[in-house]
Design an enzyme around this catalytic site. Structure first.
Site, PDB file in Angstrom:
ATOM      1  CG  HIS A  61      -0.276   0.093   2.544  1.00 43.14           C
ATOM      2  ND1 HIS A  61       0.555  -0.896   3.020  1.00 43.14           N
ATOM      3  CD2 HIS A  61      -0.315   1.052   3.508  1.00 43.14           C
ATOM      4  CE1 HIS A  61       0.988  -0.562   4.217  1.00 43.14           C
ATOM      5  NE2 HIS A  61       0.490   0.618   4.530  1.00 43.14           N
ATOM      6  CG  HIS A  63      -0.134   4.353   4.825  1.00 41.05           C
ATOM      7  ND1 HIS A  63      -0.877   3.547   5.671  1.00 41.05           N
ATOM      8  CD2 HIS A  63      -0.961   5.374   4.462  1.00 41.05           C
ATOM      9  CE1 HIS A  63      -2.092   4.067   5.820  1.00 41.05           C
ATOM     10  NE2 HIS A  63      -2.167   5.165   5.099  1.00 41.05           N
ATOM     11  CG  ASP A  65       5.018   2.929   7.229  1.00 46.57           C
ATOM     12  OD1 ASP A  65       4.122   3.329   6.469  1.00 46.57           O
ATOM     13  OD2 ASP A  65       4.791   2.141   8.174  1.00 46.57           O
ATOM     14  CG  HIS A  66       4.352  -0.128   4.236  1.00 46.14           C
ATOM     15  ND1 HIS A  66       4.515  -1.442   4.595  1.00 46.14           N
ATOM     16  CD2 HIS A  66       3.840   0.501   5.332  1.00 46.14           C
ATOM     17  CE1 HIS A  66       4.113  -1.621   5.851  1.00 46.14           C
ATOM     18  NE2 HIS A  66       3.705  -0.446   6.312  1.00 46.14           N
ATOM     19  CG  HIS A 138      -4.156  -0.387   6.503  1.00 40.40           C
ATOM     20  ND1 HIS A 138      -4.086  -0.339   7.872  1.00 40.40           N
ATOM     21  CD2 HIS A 138      -3.169   0.442   6.043  1.00 40.40           C
ATOM     22  CE1 HIS A 138      -3.112   0.465   8.233  1.00 40.40           C
ATOM     23  NE2 HIS A 138      -2.547   0.966   7.147  1.00 40.40           N
ATOM     24  CG  ASP A 201       0.591  -1.314   7.549  1.00 35.61           C
ATOM     25  OD1 ASP A 201       1.545  -2.089   7.720  1.00 35.61           O
ATOM     26  OD2 ASP A 201       0.702  -0.084   7.644  1.00 35.61           O
ATOM     27  CG  HIS A 259       4.541  -2.728  10.448  1.00 37.18           C
ATOM     28  ND1 HIS A 259       3.541  -2.155  11.174  1.00 37.18           N
ATOM     29  CD2 HIS A 259       4.708  -1.947   9.354  1.00 37.18           C
ATOM     30  CE1 HIS A 259       3.091  -1.070  10.547  1.00 37.18           C
ATOM     31  NE2 HIS A 259       3.797  -0.931   9.429  1.00 37.18           N
TER      32      HIS A 259
END
Length: 303
Positions: A61, A63, A65-66, A138, A201, A259
């Site tokens: 996804h 976000h 941090d990914h 999520h 997530d 994570h």
């Protein structure tokens, strides 16, 4: 060689000891990078891993941090003149984010980057097996990934000897499925394919279990501990206990938890909580840790 290299294991923000997410799966000649967060290019360097072998990048996804490390990795692929196509998979609904990251800055783009948006029914055949994706629960569109190697056959030497089959005839039997009146199934056993799942997530949902079902290696988020289960459910994340319960119910061979929220200063409570639910091998991921894919689960030989 089949192993997972954890490049980054933090949740939301990096810490002094944990980088943003990043996970590299080496599966023989197929090398897949999952969720390259900010700093992934440097983490690859720290792990002694070049980008040249990369064949595929999978993003769960968009976000930060990914995915914030994607521009740097793609630019490094171009700089190093990787000679083969590199496929990038990502949620189809995040196309605008992919487009921004793909050309986030000016650079000499001479790499063959092949976009592969992920949607309903996504599946692609790779040299390592079938790569599939399923939607998770999520706050934005998110997918988990599963890599499944097909089953094959393993010859049983004693059965071959009983039928007088040796040398080049063994290869002919394996290719044709029959040699004279001897069928392949009579002198071999199933060699189960290995499998891997990557679940980031998400709150608990049916697809978490579908992705993890029977895999040899499960990499799964465990952002929170049980004491914060209400918060985990609210923001679409798992606790260590929930992740371990998934591994138990799905018959996972080895579990990798990662994570971790920065609110927890030590990782030990994650192992303690997970151990109550799952009695198999558990790895609490640390940056730059290498986790071998466990040995293949083989059926006993006849007789």
């Amino acid at each position: 060689m089949r192993e997972l290299v954890a490049l980054g294991t933090a949740s939301q923000v990096p810490t002094r000891h944990r980088n943003h997410n990043g996970y590299l799966l080496r599966w023989d000649d197929e090398v897949i990078l999952f969720d390259p967060g900010e700093g992934t290019q440097r983490q690859l360097l720290m792990a002694g891993l070049p980008v040249t072998p990369l064949r595929r990048i999978c993003i769960t996804h968009f976000h930060g941090d990914h995915s914030l490390g994607l521009p740097g990795v793609l630019q490094r692929i171009s700089l190093d003149r990787v000679p083969h196509p590199v496929h990038v998979h990502y949620p189809a609904g995040g196309q605008e984010f992919y487009d921004r990251l793909r050309h986030a800055t000016s650079y000499w783009d001479n790499a063959d980057i092949v976009p592969g948006p992920v949607g309903a029914g996504f599946a692609v055949e790779t040299p390592a097996g079938r790569l599939t994706a399923l939607p998770l629960r999520h706050s934005i569109e998110t997918y988990g990934y599963r890599l499944a190697e097909p089953d094959s056959r393993r010859m049983v030497p004693t059965l071959l000897a009983e039928r007088g089959i040796s040398g080049p005839a063994v290869g002919e039997l394996l290719r044709a499925g029959r040699l004279g009146d001897v069928a392949l199934e009579e002198v071999s056993v199933v060699r189960p394919g290995q499998s891997f799942a990557f679940v980031m997530d998400t709150g608990l949902c049916d697809n978490v279990f579908a992705l993890a079902d029977g895999v040899d290696l499960l990499v799964i988020e465990s952002t929170f501990l049980a004491e914060d289960a209400a918060l985990a459910a609210q923001v679409g994340h798992l606790t260590a206990g929930q992740a371990a319960a998934v591994a138990r119910e799905c018959g996972v061979q080895k579990l990798v938890l990662t994570h971790f929220s920065q609110r927890y200063p030590e990782p030990d409570p994650f192992l303690e909580e997970a151990r109550k639910e799952f009695d198999g091998p558990i790895v609490i991921a640390e940056d730059l840790l290498r986790v071998p894919v466990p040995p293949r689960r083989l059926p006993p030989e006849p007789g």
